[in-house]
Structure formats: C-alpha cells, structure tokens
Write a protein that holds these residues in place. Structure first.
Motif, short mmCIF file in Angstrom:
data_model
loop_
_atom_site.label_atom_id
_atom_site.label_comp_id
_atom_site.label_asym_id
_atom_site.label_seq_id
_atom_site.Cartn_x
_atom_site.Cartn_y
_atom_site.Cartn_z
N LEU A 81 9.54 -50.44 -14.67
CA LEU A 81 8.47 -50.20 -15.64
C LEU A 81 9.03 -49.79 -17.00
CD1 LEU A 81 5.49 -50.00 -16.31
CD2 LEU A 81 5.51 -47.64 -15.50
N PHE A 82 9.95 -48.85 -17.02
CA PHE A 82 10.52 -48.41 -18.29
C PHE A 82 11.24 -49.53 -19.03
CE2 PHE A 82 10.75 -43.61 -17.10
CZ PHE A 82 9.36 -43.58 -17.13
N PRO A 83 12.11 -50.31 -18.35
CA PRO A 83 12.73 -51.44 -19.05
C PRO A 83 11.69 -52.44 -19.56
CG PRO A 83 13.94 -50.98 -17.05
CD PRO A 83 12.71 -50.14 -17.00
N TYR A 84 10.60 -52.64 -18.80
CA TYR A 84 9.55 -53.56 -19.22
C TYR A 84 8.89 -53.07 -20.51
CZ TYR A 84 5.25 -56.29 -19.10
OH TYR A 84 4.19 -57.11 -19.42
N ILE A 85 8.61 -51.75 -20.56
CA ILE A 85 7.98 -51.18 -21.77
C ILE A 85 8.92 -51.29 -22.96
CG2 ILE A 85 7.09 -49.06 -22.80
CD1 ILE A 85 6.11 -48.24 -20.03
N VAL A 86 10.20 -50.96 -22.74
CA VAL A 86 11.18 -51.02 -23.83
C VAL A 86 11.36 -52.46 -24.31
CG1 VAL A 86 13.62 -50.65 -24.42
CG2 VAL A 86 12.37 -48.93 -23.09
N TYR A 87 11.37 -53.41 -23.38
CA TYR A 87 11.52 -54.82 -23.76
C TYR A 87 10.33 -55.30 -24.58
CZ TYR A 87 12.08 -59.88 -23.32
OH TYR A 87 12.21 -61.22 -23.60
N LYS A 88 9.12 -54.86 -24.22
CA LYS A 88 7.93 -55.25 -24.99
C LYS A 88 7.96 -54.62 -26.38
CE LYS A 88 5.94 -57.96 -22.10
NZ LYS A 88 5.80 -59.42 -22.44
N LEU A 89 8.47 -53.38 -26.47
CA LEU A 89 8.61 -52.75 -27.78
C LEU A 89 9.65 -53.48 -28.63
CD1 LEU A 89 8.53 -48.96 -26.79
CD2 LEU A 89 6.68 -50.32 -27.82
N PHE A 90 10.70 -53.99 -27.96
CA PHE A 90 11.74 -54.75 -28.66
C PHE A 90 11.17 -56.06 -29.22
CE2 PHE A 90 14.85 -58.23 -28.24
CZ PHE A 90 15.77 -57.84 -29.20
N GLN A 91 10.27 -56.68 -28.46
CA GLN A 91 9.68 -57.94 -28.90
C GLN A 91 8.65 -57.74 -30.02
OE1 GLN A 91 8.22 -59.64 -25.16
NE2 GLN A 91 9.85 -61.18 -25.27
N ARG A 92 8.05 -56.56 -30.10
CA ARG A 92 7.06 -56.30 -31.15
C ARG A 92 7.82 -55.92 -32.43
NH1 ARG A 92 2.10 -52.43 -29.81
NH2 ARG A 92 1.71 -54.19 -28.39
N LYS A 93 8.01 -56.88 -33.31
CA LYS A 93 8.85 -56.70 -34.48
C LYS A 93 8.33 -55.62 -35.43
CE LYS A 93 11.46 -59.90 -32.91
NZ LYS A 93 12.74 -59.51 -32.26
N SER A 94 7.00 -55.49 -35.53
CA SER A 94 6.45 -54.48 -36.43
C SER A 94 6.84 -53.07 -36.00
CB SER A 94 4.92 -54.61 -36.47
OG SER A 94 4.38 -54.44 -35.16
N PHE A 95 6.96 -52.86 -34.71
CA PHE A 95 7.38 -51.56 -34.20
C PHE A 95 8.90 -51.43 -34.23
CE2 PHE A 95 8.87 -48.87 -30.74
CZ PHE A 95 8.16 -47.70 -30.96
N PHE A 96 9.60 -52.52 -33.86
CA PHE A 96 11.05 -52.48 -33.72
C PHE A 96 11.74 -52.18 -35.04
CE2 PHE A 96 15.22 -54.69 -33.42
CZ PHE A 96 15.77 -53.93 -32.41
N TYR A 97 11.24 -52.75 -36.14
CA TYR A 97 11.90 -52.58 -37.44
C TYR A 97 11.29 -51.43 -38.25
CZ TYR A 97 14.21 -57.01 -36.57
OH TYR A 97 14.99 -58.01 -36.03
#
Length: 406
Positions: A254-270
C-alpha cells in the motif's frame, strides 16, 4: 593470526560499535531469564497448585510467545548490525579471505557477543530476582516472602534458546556474505534499481485479512459460531497468521502504491521539496516496509499478550471472589483442627473473626448436556457445586457484598 584472534581483536578494538548490539542481546537475555526464573519459582508453583491452576502450562504457553518475540528482536538487531558492516566484510574479501573464513569470523564475533550477553543477563537476573518476584507478588496482591532465585533449569533453558538464536543469526551472516560479491559489499548503500510500484489488489487483500482477524478476535468465544470446539484452533491460527500476513501486505504494497501515485502526479511531485521526499521514499520502501512490519507485529504481540494475561488474571480474581467469598474455608475440619484455626486467628493481630458458619456443599457431575436455554450452558462445565437454598440465604445475609436472598 587465527580467525578467532581476528574476531577477538575486532571486538576489543571496536567495542563501541558492538555495544548497541550487545546491549540489545543483554536486554533480551534478561527478559527471558527473568520470566523463566519466575516460572521455576517454588513459591509461585505452590500458589498455582493451591489455586488449582496449571501454572507450569501457563508459563510454557507464554514462554513460547516470549521466545518468538525475543528471536525476532535479536534476529532483526543482528541483521541490521551485519548489514551495516558490509564494507568491512568487503575489506576482508579484498585482503584475500575466502567467504567461508569471513563467515567464521562473523560466527566467532556472534559467539563472543552471545556468551557475554548470557553471562551478564543471567547475573543481572539473579541479582534482581528478589525484586522481580516481589513485584509480581505485589501485583497479584499476595503477602509472600521472596528471596533470590537461582534455577539451574532456568539457566539451561536460557542457554539453549540463545544457542539456537546464535546459530540462526550466524547462518544469516553467512547468507549475507555468500549472497553478495565483493563489489556489492563495498556498494552497500546503493539504492534499489527497481523501486516497487505497490499493488492496490494486494493492499485490499491485506486490509481484508486484518479486518477479518480483528473481527474474529472480538467475537465472544461463548456465543460466536466461529469459536466452537471444532473450529477453535483453526480460528485462532487464522487470527494470528491473517493479521501478520495482512500487516505485511498492507505495509509492503500500500505505501509503495501511494508513493508511486504521488510520483506520477507531477503537480505534487515538483512542488517544493516533495521531489526529494518522494524520490527518497521510492528507493527505500522495501527496507522501510520491513522495519514497520516488524515494529507493528512485535507491538501487537506484546499488547495482545499483556491484554490476555490481564484479562485472565482479572477473571481468576473475580471468579475466586464470587465462588469463595469468605477469607478462609475449610473442608471436613475436625473439632481439634477448628480449635487450632481459631487460636491462630486470635494470635494474629488485626484479623478479627467476624463470623463462622457451617454448610453442606455437594459436587454434582453433569451426566447429560444442559439445555441451551439454561444460563450455564455456555460455560461447558462438567460439574456444579450445589448448596441448599436455606444455607445459601443464611450465608448471603452474613456477607457484605450485596448478596440477596433467593
């Protein structure tokens, strides 16, 4: 220079580096030895025998849980300590030592750590044995003299358990050495090449297992269809392994899944420093998930054991007070014995005889199943203590515990 001398010199000159691992070992030995010493304490054995309880079996069952807890704790400490020394192990390989020789050095170091820990833990446990037994008697509300406990059986059990742990931790050290090449040992801090992406399906499965386990654990054993005589053991195993497996799945996927989705969301990642935080988490999730899983399982095991023992103790005291409301009871005492009892009470200061009554009590065996509508059917009792209504009412009026006439 022999391999043992290399290990001894390494421990002596880098004792500060080994001190944290040694401290965790001493604490583990002290906890286990103290518990086992209490199990072999003669005063506690007499108490359980008088109460009609299988004290030894209770301690054996609890010691199994404690062994698992201690083994996990020591193995995790050893694994972390050995992995933190990968570069040192790589240096041994660079100097020409074979992997088998490096493994023997790890074994000798572990052997010295375990010997020092067992000796120190046992000596501290013996020194504080009186204090621990007094603390236990205080919690149980018993006025019993206690002294220093020196049990050969407890020492033997401690040595045996930690010898097995020594073998397991040494084998883990061998595995780390054989699994990695010299270059990999020197690059111990290299991040993971393929960061985990997690899995929503396995995360939902983990939540389902945890929820099902806690649902079963909170059901009444007397009334639930899941805790019958035929399904009790299976339900218990499902609760144990279901919660453990569910915790691992939840933290691992679950945690890697959440982190991966945050990584894909560019507005949040940058945004701000999120790029550093999310990147660090992506490449550390496997190790972090393992650590969190271990902490969660050990914490849950500890709290469950404390809660179960507290509930058992509370139920025993409550049952004792309701079934034996008087301070002293004798069975078929003769006139001479009664006179001796009265004399002992008179000689004891601060203990006045409030009343003394006689009653006939019969043990009636259950020869047929009790009807389901009866109030005692869920107790699965095999016999009852039977008293006449007149005797009950006479005794109830003597007690100052809100007992009412029938």
């Amino acid at each position: 220079m022999t391999l043992f001398k290399i290990a001894f010199t390494n421990v002596r000159k880098n004792f500060g580096q080994f001190s944290m691992y040694l401290g965790s070992l001493i604490l583990s030995v002290l906890i286990y030895f103290t518990f086992v010493s209490l199990a072999y304490n003669k005063s506690i054995g007499i108490i359980f025998k008088k109460w009609g309880l299988g004290g030894q079996s209770v301690f054996v069952a609890a010691s199994i849980v404690l062994i698992i807890f201690v083994a996990f704790f020591v193995f995790y400490s050893s694994n972390y300590f050995t992995r933190s020394r990968k570069r040192e192990l790589g240096l041994y390989s660079l100097l020409g030592l074979r992997k088998a020789q490096i493994g023997r050095i790890i074994f000798y170091e572990n052997l010295m750590m375990h010997v020092m820990a067992v000796v120190a833990g046992v000596l501290i446990g013996i020194f504080f044995s009186k204090f621990f037994s007094m603390l236990l008697f205080r919690i149980m509300g018993l006025s019993i003299p206690s002294g220093f406990t020196f049990s050969i059986a407890a020492i033997g059990s401690t040595v045996f358990v930690f010898a097995i742990i020594l073998i397991v931790t040494s084998a883990n050290g061998y595995w780390i050495v054989y699994r990695h090449s010299m270059i990999e040992l020197f690059k111990a801090d290299v991040r993971e090449k393929n960061p985990p992406k997690g899995s929503l399906t396995l995360s939902i499965l983990g939540i389902f297992l945890i929820g099902s386990g806690y649902f079963l654990a909170t059901r009444s054993i007397d009334d639930s269809i899941f805790w019958t005589e035929n399904t009790f053991f299976a339900s218990m195993l499902f609760v144990l392994f279901g919660v453990i497996l569910g915790t691992w799945l939840l933290l691992r996927f679950l945690f890697p899944y959440i982190v991966y989705k945050l990584f894909q969301r560019k507005s949040f990642f940058y945004s701000g420093t999120n790029i550093l935080t999310v990147t660090w988490l992506r490449y550390r999730m496997k190790k972090t998930a393992g650590t969190l899983t271990m902490i969660a399982i050990l914490s849950a095991t500890t709290l469950t054991a404390i809660g179960a023992l507290s509930s058992l103790y509370t139920n025993i005291i409550s049952y004792a007070e309701s079934s034996n409301p008087d301070s002293y009871e004798t069975v078929w005492s003769t006139e001479t014995q009664r006179k001796e009892i009265f004399a002992a009470i008179r000689e004891s200061k601060g203990h006045d005889l409030i009343y003394h009554e006689k009653a006939d009590v019969y043990d009636a065996n259950v020869i047929d199943k009790v009807d389901k509508n009866e109030p005692y059917s869920h107790h699965r009792m095999t016999y009852f203590s039977v008293i006449s209504i007149s005797d009950y009412n006479r005794l109830a009026m003597k007690l100052d515990n809100n007992s009412k006439k029938n």
